[in-house]
Design a protein around this motif. Structure first.
Motif, PDB file in Angstrom:
ATOM      1  N   ASN A 240       0.384  -1.300   0.006  1.00  0.00           N
ATOM      2  CA  ASN A 240      -0.246  -0.168   0.346  1.00  0.00           C
ATOM      3  C   ASN A 240       0.986   0.864  -0.272  1.00  0.00           C
ATOM      4  O   ASN A 240       0.950   2.711   0.520  1.00  0.00           O
ATOM      5  CB  ASN A 240      -1.048   0.210   1.495  1.00  0.00           C
TER       6      ASN A 240
ATOM      7  N   LEU B 186      -0.818   5.206  -0.635  1.00  0.00           N
ATOM      8  CA  LEU B 186      -1.655   6.125  -0.248  1.00  0.00           C
ATOM      9  C   LEU B 186      -1.445   6.718   1.592  1.00  0.00           C
ATOM     10  O   LEU B 186      -0.545   6.618   1.823  1.00  0.00           O
ATOM     11  CB  LEU B 186      -2.548   4.982   0.429  1.00  0.00           C
TER      12      LEU B 186
ATOM     13  N   GLY C 204      -1.555   2.703   5.331  1.00  0.00           N
ATOM     14  CA  GLY C 204      -0.166   3.260   3.783  1.00  0.00           C
ATOM     15  C   GLY C 204       0.679   2.651   4.377  1.00  0.00           C
ATOM     16  O   GLY C 204       0.708   3.583   5.085  1.00  0.00           O
TER      17      GLY C 204
ATOM     18  N   CYS D 154      -1.152  -1.898  -5.098  1.00  0.00           N
ATOM     19  CA  CYS D 154      -0.522  -0.218  -5.328  1.00  0.00           C
ATOM     20  C   CYS D 154      -1.049  -0.251  -7.474  1.00  0.00           C
ATOM     21  O   CYS D 154      -0.730   0.244  -7.709  1.00  0.00           O
ATOM     22  CB  CYS D 154       1.032   0.031  -5.732  1.00  0.00           C
TER      23      CYS D 154
ATOM     24  N   THR E 224      -6.199   0.515  -6.638  1.00  0.00           N
ATOM     25  CA  THR E 224      -5.932   2.061  -5.911  1.00  0.00           C
ATOM     26  C   THR E 224      -6.409   3.898  -5.925  1.00  0.00           C
ATOM     27  O   THR E 224      -7.098   3.850  -4.446  1.00  0.00           O
ATOM     28  CB  THR E 224      -4.619   2.888  -6.684  1.00  0.00           C
TER      29      THR E 224
ATOM     30  N   GLU F  98      -8.147   5.286  -2.615  1.00  0.00           N
ATOM     31  CA  GLU F  98      -8.230   6.553  -2.110  1.00  0.00           C
ATOM     32  C   GLU F  98      -9.828   7.176  -2.268  1.00  0.00           C
ATOM     33  O   GLU F  98      -9.745   8.274  -0.934  1.00  0.00           O
ATOM     34  CB  GLU F  98      -7.462   7.136  -3.290  1.00  0.00           C
TER      35      GLU F  98
ATOM     36  N   LEU G  78      -7.174  -2.662   1.989  1.00  0.00           N
ATOM     37  CA  LEU G  78      -6.516  -2.429   1.419  1.00  0.00           C
ATOM     38  C   LEU G  78      -5.415  -3.904   2.566  1.00  0.00           C
ATOM     39  O   LEU G  78      -4.029  -4.322   1.553  1.00  0.00           O
ATOM     40  CB  LEU G  78      -6.016  -2.069   3.187  1.00  0.00           C
TER      41      LEU G  78
END
Length: 406
Positions: free
Chosen positions: A62, A65, A71, A98, A103, A107, A126
């Motif tokens: 991650n 992030l 992240g 990723c 991704t 977000e 995640l």
């Protein structure tokens, strides 16, 4: 701009490069062999889950992030060299959790999701336990202008009812894909940028039908894939709405800025590997009595590629720096510029590499043909070149300038 990496980023770069050399590059062929030999092409090859477990254990997880507990806490500028390294391999982004569209969707959920939405969908994303899709583009309209979207999201009591047809919903074919973020029309009579909303649609909801996988220059990109999907009277709870009705464009701007620059970072890594392949091939092959590397046209191709890569990298870093320091809105010209420049650069470098590889370049043996298809696709993904060029021009024309007498 300071081009020196912090100790944290330098350490991540070193560890990431080592992991790529030790685990990712040697297993690229294993991945594609397993995928080709699978009874179900939409099931992820076993090597992928093994590599993901290794990456997570190595703390390379991650990395994209910036501001969530799951992240790495990196800025866009700090993430840029790491994303570039991942872009060198067609399987690397997923290894480190990723990869798009996950991704961008993570977000969105991290920034706009409710606690319940985060618990149900963000946490397993995640953890790399599930995957996701983003349903925006429609076949009937020019989706480069999202105001054209006609799919409907209509409130009905405690639910929303969704109807429409989407395509290029990347990731929907993957058996691990469990959730879609759907963009549709909620308020047809509102001001143009308040008409659309985004809502969460579990892929197994009745009325969601995967119509067909779409190919990109003949590649279907299984097990990831890009699907055409119909939504027929799809009913989801009202609390699946993201942020609120009429706020789809607001979410899109928050999602697409980082997503666009991630594409550009990976494109630079793709171009770097193509240039390395070009140089290796030129040293290895003899034509007309001497190595290809000693011939003028080859040298020009190598030099031109190196210059274009460095130019694109500098513009990418500037865009990332501005996103971190003044925000995505203030950096919109730089984001638009690199979204045009980086895919065009990667496509040009790959085209030269294909030419130097001859017949091998258009085969599947070197990965150049599929890389070229990816670079060409990026000139359409997240907005076509023409949209970004128009925005750059409008921003430039809006500047106050003085007429100089020469």
């Amino acid at each position: 701009m300071d081009f020196d990496h912090s100790p944290k980023v330098s350490d991540l770069i070193s560890r990431l490069r080592a992991f790529m050399s030790e685990a990712v590059y040697p297993n690229e062929r294993v991945y594609f062999d397993q995928a080709a030999g699978s009874e179900d092409r939409w099931t992820s090859p076993p090597i992928m889950e093994a590599l993901k477990a290794k990456a997570k254990a190595a703390g390379l997880w991650n990395l994209f992030l910036p501001d969530h507990g799951g992240g790495a806490g990196l800025s866009n500028l700090e993430y840029a060299p790491l994303c570039e390294i991942m872009g060198r391999s067609p399987i690397a982004a997923e290894v480190f959790n990723c990869s798009a569209p996950d991704t961008g969707n993570m977000e969105v959920l991290a920034r706009y999701g409710t606690p319940e939405q985060k618990a149900r969908w963000l946490e397993p994303l995640l953890a790399g336990e599930i995957r996701s899709g983003f349903a925006m583009t429609e076949p009937q309209v020019a989706s480069s202008d999202a105001r054209n979207i006609t799919s409907r999201i209509i409130r009905d009591g405690d639910d929303y009812v969704i109807n429409g047809r989407k395509w290029w919903t990347s990731g929907a074919g993957d058996r691990r894909c469990k959730i879609l973020i759907f963009m549709g029309l909620t308020h047809p009579d509102a001001e143009p940028f308040r008409r659309q909303s985004m809502i969460l649609v579990p892929l197994d909801t009745p009325g969601v039908e995967l119509v067909r996988p779409l190919t990109v220059f003949g590649y279907d990109h299984a097990p990831h894939g890009h699907f055409e999907i119909t939504f027929t009277d799809v009913r989801v709870p009202a609390n699946n709405m993201l942020l609120g009705e009429g706020r789809g464009f607001e979410i899109a701007q928050g999602r697409l800025g980082p997503g666009r620059i991630h594409h550009c970072m990976r494109a630079i890594g793709l171009a770097e590997r193509a240039l390395e392949s070009m140089v290796a091939r030129a040293r290895d092959r003899v034509a007309f009595g001497k190595p290809i590397a000693e011939q003028g046209m080859l040298r020009e191709a190598v030099a031109q590629s190196r210059m274009e890569i460095e130019q694109a990298r500098l513009l990418t870093l500037r865009a990332a720096h501005m996103m971190d320091t003044v925000g995505n809105k203030a950096a919109r010209a730089e984001i638009a510029m690199i979204k045009v420049v980086a895919p065009r650069m990667a496509q040009a470098v790959l085209d030269r590499a294909i030419q130097i590889h001859g017949g091998g370049g258009v085969s599947g043996d070197f990965g150049l043909a599929e890389g070229w298809a990816l670079a060409r696709t990026l000139r359409l993904a997240d907005g076509p070149d023409e949209v970004h060029i128009d925005q750059i021009a409008r921003l430039e024309l809006a500047k106050q300038t003085n007429l100089w007498a020469w």
